[in-house]
Scaffold this active site. Structure first.
Site, mmCIF file in Angstrom:
data_model
loop_
_atom_site.group_PDB
_atom_site.id
_atom_site.type_symbol
_atom_site.label_atom_id
_atom_site.label_comp_id
_atom_site.label_asym_id
_atom_site.label_seq_id
_atom_site.Cartn_x
_atom_site.Cartn_y
_atom_site.Cartn_z
ATOM 1 N N ARG A 132 39.198 37.527 40.722
ATOM 2 C CA ARG A 132 38.665 37.722 42.062
ATOM 3 C C ARG A 132 37.168 37.916 42.005
ATOM 4 O O ARG A 132 36.656 38.744 41.243
ATOM 5 C CB ARG A 132 39.327 38.938 42.717
ATOM 6 C CG ARG A 132 38.790 39.274 44.092
ATOM 7 C CD ARG A 132 39.544 40.445 44.688
ATOM 8 N NE ARG A 132 38.961 40.880 45.943
ATOM 9 C CZ ARG A 132 39.473 41.826 46.719
ATOM 10 N NH1 ARG A 132 40.587 42.410 46.368
ATOM 11 N NH2 ARG A 132 38.870 42.175 47.836
ATOM 12 N N ASP A 143 51.284 47.101 38.805
ATOM 13 C CA ASP A 143 50.577 46.006 38.141
ATOM 14 C C ASP A 143 51.432 45.517 36.971
ATOM 15 O O ASP A 143 51.544 46.191 35.947
ATOM 16 C CB ASP A 143 49.209 46.473 37.644
ATOM 17 C CG ASP A 143 48.341 45.324 37.164
ATOM 18 O OD1 ASP A 143 48.790 44.584 36.255
ATOM 19 O OD2 ASP A 143 47.225 45.152 37.681
ATOM 20 N N ASP A 149 49.556 45.157 33.497
ATOM 21 C CA ASP A 149 49.245 46.437 32.872
ATOM 22 C C ASP A 149 50.483 47.075 32.258
ATOM 23 O O ASP A 149 50.443 47.605 31.142
ATOM 24 C CB ASP A 149 48.633 47.394 33.909
ATOM 25 C CG ASP A 149 47.159 47.115 34.149
ATOM 26 O OD1 ASP A 149 46.555 46.370 33.349
ATOM 27 O OD2 ASP A 149 46.607 47.644 35.129
ATOM 28 N N THR A 185 32.668 37.721 47.113
ATOM 29 C CA THR A 185 33.313 36.957 48.176
ATOM 30 C C THR A 185 34.777 37.340 48.379
ATOM 31 O O THR A 185 35.384 36.971 49.389
ATOM 32 C CB THR A 185 33.250 35.457 47.866
ATOM 33 O OG1 THR A 185 34.026 35.189 46.678
ATOM 34 C CG2 THR A 185 31.821 35.010 47.639
#
Length: 245
Positions: free
Chosen positions: A138, A236, A239, A142
Site C-alpha cells: 500500500r 493478520d 503475521d 495515495t
C-alpha cells in the site's frame, strides 16, 4: 451388476456429509449476485478448522497446521474448476477405465507474503508446478496498492493460473495482481482466485473489475469494519503464520 450397483449406492449414501452448515444470508446473496463465486461446503470439518485458526489464543503451531489443512482442501477444490478431457486407460486386468485428464497446464501465483503460505499445498497436489510471485504494498501517500515486484513463468499466458492469497478484504491488492496477470497476456477467464476468507466488499470489487475471474473461498465473513479489517476475521494471516505478530 444390480447387486454391485446397490452396494455402490449404499456406499455413496454413507459417504455423503450428513451435517452441512448453511451459508449465512449475506454469503448466499453475494454468491447469487456473482455466479463465478464458489464457497466450499460448510462441513463440520471445515467449520472446525476455521474455529481453531480464528481463535486468538491459538498457538502458532496449531495455526500453521490447521491453516495448511484448510488450504489443502481449498487447493483440491480449485483443481475441480480446471478444464478436463475424457481419457480411457487400460488397467492391469486388461479392462478399460474411462476417466479424465487435465485439459490445460496450470501454474500458481502467490501474492507475497501471505500467499506464500499456500504454495506448499499447491506443490503437494500438482507435481513440478511452476509458481510466480507478485509483491504489492500500500502506498502511504495515495493509499492505493503499489506494485513492487513481479516474477512470472515465461509461458504464463498459455496456462490456467491459480492466484493465491488467503485474505480478500477490500479487493485492492487482488485486483492489482489480476491486472498484472492480464497485462502479461493471461486471459481473465483463465484466472482462478483461491482464498481462505473473503469479505463481501472484496468479492463485489473483484467481480466489478474482473467479472470473468473465478473466486473460490472457504468462507465469506460478514463485513469490513471502519479499519477495513474482515469481521469476524482472523487477524493478520501473514503475521500469525510466519510468526511476526
Amino acid at each position: 451388476g444390480d447387486v454391485y450397483k446397490r452396494q455402490y449406492q449404499r456406499r455413496v449414501r454413507v459417504s455423503t456429509p450428513i451435517c452441512t452448515k448453511p451459508l449465512p444470508d449475506f454469503a448466499e446473496r453475494v454468491c447469487t449476485e456473482h455466479g463465478l463465486c464458489a464457497v466450499l461446503p460448510q462441513t463440520p470439518q471445515l467449520v472446525a478448522l476455521h474455529t481453531i485458526i480464528r481463535d486468538k489464543d491459538a498457538s502458532r503451531e496449531d495455526f500453521i497446521f490447521y491453516s495448511d489443512r484448510l488450504i489443502r482442501l481449498l487447493v483440491e477444490e480449485g483443481l475441480n474448476h480446471l478444464p478436463y478431457h475424457k481419457k480411457t486407460v487400460v488397467t492391469p486386468t486388461q479392462a478399460e477405465f474411462e476417466g479424465y485428464e487435465f485439459g490445460s497446464h496450470v501454474c500458481g501465483v502467490s501474492i507475497v507474503r501471505a500467499g506464500e503460505a499456500m504454495e506448499a499445498s499447491l506443490r503437494s497436489v500438482c507435481k513440478s508446478v511452476r509458481i510466480g510471485k507478485i509483491l504489492i504494498q500500500r502506498d502511504e501517500e495515495t493509499a492505493l496498492p503499489k506494485l513492487i515486484y513481479v516474477k512470472l513463468p515465461q509461458d504464463i499466458q498459455e496456462r490456467k493460473v491459480l492466484l493465491l492469497d488467503p485474505m480478500l478484504a477490500t479487493g485492492g491488492s487482488a485486483c492489482r495482481a489480476i491486472k498484472v496477470l492480464v497485462d502479461h497476456g493471461v486471459p481473465e477467464a483463465n484466472i482462478v482466485f483461491l482464498n481462505l476468507i473473503a469479505a463481501p466488499e472484496g468479492i463485489r470489487r473483484m467481480k466489478a473489475d474482473y467479472p470473468k475471474v473465478q473466486i473460490i473461498t472457504t468462507m465469506i465473513d460478514a463485513l469490513l469494519n471502519e479499519k477495513k479489517y474482515i469481521i469476524p476475521g482472523i487477524g493478520d494471516f501473514g503475521d500469525r503464520y510466519f510468526g511476526t505478530v
